[in-house]
Design a protein around this motif. Structure first.
Motif, PDB file in Angstrom:
ATOM      1  N   GLY A  47     -85.133 116.760  -8.871  1.00  0.00           N
ATOM      2  CA  GLY A  47     -85.448 115.518  -9.571  1.00  0.00           C
ATOM      3  C   GLY A  47     -84.249 114.763 -10.109  1.00  0.00           C
ATOM      4  N   SER A  48     -83.065 114.938  -9.514  1.00  0.00           N
ATOM      5  CA  SER A  48     -81.882 114.205  -9.979  1.00  0.00           C
ATOM      6  C   SER A  48     -81.977 112.729  -9.606  1.00  0.00           C
ATOM      7  CB  SER A  48     -80.618 114.795  -9.359  1.00  0.00           C
ATOM      8  OG  SER A  48     -80.403 116.102  -9.806  1.00  0.00           O
ATOM      9  N   PHE A  49     -81.492 111.888 -10.500  1.00  0.00           N
ATOM     10  CA  PHE A  49     -81.413 110.446 -10.288  1.00  0.00           C
ATOM     11  C   PHE A  49     -79.971 110.068  -9.960  1.00  0.00           C
ATOM     12  CE2 PHE A  49     -85.191 110.875 -12.833  1.00  0.00           C
ATOM     13  CZ  PHE A  49     -86.008 109.818 -12.474  1.00  0.00           C
ATOM     14  N   PHE A  50     -79.798 108.989  -9.185  1.00  0.00           N
ATOM     15  CA  PHE A  50     -78.464 108.537  -8.795  1.00  0.00           C
ATOM     16  C   PHE A  50     -78.329 107.035  -9.013  1.00  0.00           C
ATOM     17  CE2 PHE A  50     -79.643 112.061  -6.063  1.00  0.00           C
ATOM     18  CZ  PHE A  50     -78.570 112.916  -6.210  1.00  0.00           C
ATOM     19  N   GLU A  51     -77.146 106.631  -9.443  1.00  0.00           N
ATOM     20  CA  GLU A  51     -76.762 105.218  -9.450  1.00  0.00           C
ATOM     21  C   GLU A  51     -75.499 105.126  -8.607  1.00  0.00           C
ATOM     22  OE1 GLU A  51     -77.612 102.747 -13.298  1.00  0.00           O
ATOM     23  OE2 GLU A  51     -76.597 104.609 -13.855  1.00  0.00           O
ATOM     24  N   CYS A  63     -83.886 107.903  -6.652  1.00  0.00           N
ATOM     25  CA  CYS A  63     -84.527 109.105  -7.147  1.00  0.00           C
ATOM     26  C   CYS A  63     -85.320 109.676  -5.988  1.00  0.00           C
ATOM     27  CB  CYS A  63     -85.455 108.793  -8.316  1.00  0.00           C
ATOM     28  SG  CYS A  63     -86.319 110.238  -8.940  1.00  0.00           S
ATOM     29  N   CYS A  64     -85.373 110.815  -5.773  1.00  0.00           N
ATOM     30  CA  CYS A  64     -85.051 111.997  -6.532  1.00  0.00           C
ATOM     31  C   CYS A  64     -84.678 113.091  -5.547  1.00  0.00           C
ATOM     32  CB  CYS A  64     -86.231 112.496  -7.321  1.00  0.00           C
ATOM     33  SG  CYS A  64     -86.846 111.384  -8.574  1.00  0.00           S
ATOM     34  N   PRO A 123     -89.081 117.230 -17.505  1.00  0.00           N
ATOM     35  CA  PRO A 123     -89.522 116.424 -16.365  1.00  0.00           C
ATOM     36  C   PRO A 123     -90.826 115.659 -16.611  1.00  0.00           C
ATOM     37  CG  PRO A 123     -89.769 118.763 -15.885  1.00  0.00           C
ATOM     38  CD  PRO A 123     -89.050 118.652 -17.188  1.00  0.00           C
ATOM     39  N   LYS A 124     -91.726 116.217 -17.399  1.00  0.00           N
ATOM     40  CA  LYS A 124     -92.997 115.538 -17.648  1.00  0.00           C
ATOM     41  C   LYS A 124     -92.829 114.345 -18.585  1.00  0.00           C
ATOM     42  CE  LYS A 124     -95.888 119.546 -16.811  1.00  0.00           C
ATOM     43  NZ  LYS A 124     -96.820 120.511 -17.354  1.00  0.00           N
ATOM     44  N   GLU A 125     -92.004 114.501 -19.615  1.00  0.00           N
ATOM     45  CA  GLU A 125     -91.847 113.440 -20.613  1.00  0.00           C
ATOM     46  C   GLU A 125     -90.751 112.436 -20.244  1.00  0.00           C
ATOM     47  OE1 GLU A 125     -91.134 115.334 -24.349  1.00  0.00           O
ATOM     48  OE2 GLU A 125     -92.956 116.544 -24.232  1.00  0.00           O
ATOM     49  N   ASP A 126     -89.670 112.903 -19.647  1.00  0.00           N
ATOM     50  CA  ASP A 126     -88.500 112.058 -19.442  1.00  0.00           C
ATOM     51  C   ASP A 126     -88.442 111.379 -18.070  1.00  0.00           C
ATOM     52  OD1 ASP A 126     -87.694 112.848 -21.954  1.00  0.00           O
ATOM     53  OD2 ASP A 126     -86.400 114.455 -21.212  1.00  0.00           O
ATOM     54  N   PHE A 127     -89.239 111.837 -17.108  1.00  0.00           N
ATOM     55  CA  PHE A 127     -89.173 111.310 -15.746  1.00  0.00           C
ATOM     56  C   PHE A 127     -89.448 109.807 -15.706  1.00  0.00           C
ATOM     57  CE2 PHE A 127     -90.351 111.163 -11.210  1.00  0.00           C
ATOM     58  CZ  PHE A 127     -89.277 111.860 -10.684  1.00  0.00           C
ATOM     59  N   ASP A 128     -90.559 109.376 -16.288  1.00  0.00           N
ATOM     60  CA  ASP A 128     -90.904 107.946 -16.297  1.00  0.00           C
ATOM     61  C   ASP A 128     -89.888 107.138 -17.098  1.00  0.00           C
ATOM     62  OD1 ASP A 128     -93.128 108.299 -14.705  1.00  0.00           O
ATOM     63  OD2 ASP A 128     -94.489 108.542 -16.402  1.00  0.00           O
ATOM     64  N   ARG A 129     -89.396 107.721 -18.177  1.00  0.00           N
ATOM     65  CA  ARG A 129     -88.388 107.029 -18.982  1.00  0.00           C
ATOM     66  C   ARG A 129     -87.102 106.807 -18.193  1.00  0.00           C
ATOM     67  NH1 ARG A 129     -84.459 108.571 -21.735  1.00  0.00           N
ATOM     68  NH2 ARG A 129     -84.972 110.760 -21.828  1.00  0.00           N
ATOM     69  N   MET A 130     -86.720 107.769 -17.348  1.00  0.00           N
ATOM     70  CA  MET A 130     -85.522 107.616 -16.516  1.00  0.00           C
ATOM     71  C   MET A 130     -85.722 106.501 -15.489  1.00  0.00           C
ATOM     72  SD  MET A 130     -83.061 109.520 -17.555  1.00  0.00           S
ATOM     73  CE  MET A 130     -81.944 109.490 -16.178  1.00  0.00           C
ATOM     74  N   TYR A 131     -86.916 106.416 -14.924  1.00  0.00           N
ATOM     75  CA  TYR A 131     -87.217 105.302 -14.006  1.00  0.00           C
ATOM     76  C   TYR A 131     -86.989 103.970 -14.708  1.00  0.00           C
ATOM     77  CZ  TYR A 131     -89.232 107.533  -9.837  1.00  0.00           C
ATOM     78  OH  TYR A 131     -89.414 108.210  -8.667  1.00  0.00           O
ATOM     79  N   LYS A 132     -87.507 103.859 -15.935  1.00  0.00           N
ATOM     80  CA  LYS A 132     -87.362 102.610 -16.688  1.00  0.00           C
ATOM     81  C   LYS A 132     -85.916 102.361 -17.080  1.00  0.00           C
ATOM     82  CE  LYS A 132     -92.058 102.720 -18.448  1.00  0.00           C
ATOM     83  NZ  LYS A 132     -92.909 103.036 -19.579  1.00  0.00           N
ATOM     84  N   LYS A 133     -85.230 103.387 -17.539  1.00  0.00           N
ATOM     85  CA  LYS A 133     -83.838 103.257 -17.977  1.00  0.00           C
ATOM     86  C   LYS A 133     -82.948 102.771 -16.828  1.00  0.00           C
ATOM     87  CE  LYS A 133     -79.928 106.001 -19.592  1.00  0.00           C
ATOM     88  NZ  LYS A 133     -79.471 107.311 -20.043  1.00  0.00           N
ATOM     89  N   LYS A 135     -84.057 101.274 -14.141  1.00  0.00           N
ATOM     90  CA  LYS A 135     -84.732 100.138 -13.487  1.00  0.00           C
ATOM     91  C   LYS A 135     -84.989 100.414 -12.008  1.00  0.00           C
ATOM     92  CE  LYS A 135     -82.818  96.986 -16.799  1.00  0.00           C
ATOM     93  NZ  LYS A 135     -81.679  96.207 -17.152  1.00  0.00           N
ATOM     94  N   ILE A 136     -85.620 101.559 -11.773  1.00  0.00           N
ATOM     95  CA  ILE A 136     -85.999 101.974 -10.424  1.00  0.00           C
ATOM     96  C   ILE A 136     -87.506 101.838 -10.284  1.00  0.00           C
ATOM     97  CG2 ILE A 136     -86.069 103.887  -8.777  1.00  0.00           C
ATOM     98  CD1 ILE A 136     -83.656 105.088 -10.164  1.00  0.00           C
ATOM     99  N   GLN A 137     -87.949 101.290  -9.178  1.00  0.00           N
ATOM    100  CA  GLN A 137     -89.372 101.226  -8.876  1.00  0.00           C
ATOM    101  C   GLN A 137     -89.762 102.495  -8.122  1.00  0.00           C
ATOM    102  OE1 GLN A 137     -91.658  98.950  -9.797  1.00  0.00           O
ATOM    103  NE2 GLN A 137     -90.031  97.983 -10.988  1.00  0.00           N
TER     104      GLN A 137
END
Length: 147
Positions: A47-51, A63-64, A123-133, A135-137
């Motif tokens: 579940g790692s995110f990349f910029e 992601c991911c 992963p349950k609480e922070d996953f959606d927040r990371m998408y928003k942070k 700005k990934i759809q």
């Protein structure tokens, strides 16, 4: 003109067209394959995110990583400035990490993260927040058979 000469000329014409089509100057997208592993434990990081940045501009957010710690995506060469990219990685329970790459072709690399202070711990609480942070759809998940 005898029929065999027509066939030969037609074959040569078609063969020359296929050669011209292969000499296309446009660059294909670069295929990027990244594996994320925790440096000390050698655990794969799911579940790692990349910029991805080039020329001080974000050109992609991704992601991911899957259950093997792998993410595969493409980059358009037109977006890359001076063949250089910077990749920021946000791994679950890992310190954010940044690495520079020189890129002229496809890239396959392993990135070693370290467990530590991060905003991405659950992963349950922070996953959606990371998408928003970032700005990934989220991409839609499609299950079933392909027709």
């Amino acid at each position: 003109m005898p029929p065999i000469k027509k066939i030969i000329y037609s074959f040569l014409f078609l063969f020359s067209l296929s050669l011209i089509g292969q000499n296309n100057d446009s660059k294909k997208d670069y295929r990027i394959e990244i594996i994320t592993i925790e440096k000390n434990t050698k655990d794969t990081i799911i579940g790692s995110f990349f910029e991805i940045y080039s020329g001080n501009k974000r050109i992609k957010a991704e992601c991911c990583t899957n259950f093997d710690g792998i993410d595969i995506f493409t980059l358009n060469p037109k977006d890359i400035v001076k063949n250089r990219i910077d990749i920021k990685v946000y791994g679950l329970k890992c310190k954010p990490y940044k690495k520079k790459f020189s890129i002229k072709d496809d890239l396959k690399t392993t990135i070693y993260l370290k467990y530590g202070k991060t905003d991405y711990n659950n992963p349950k609480e922070d996953f959606d927040r990371m998408y928003k942070k970032l700005k990934i759809q989220p991409e839609p998940i499609e299950c079933g058979t392909v027709e």
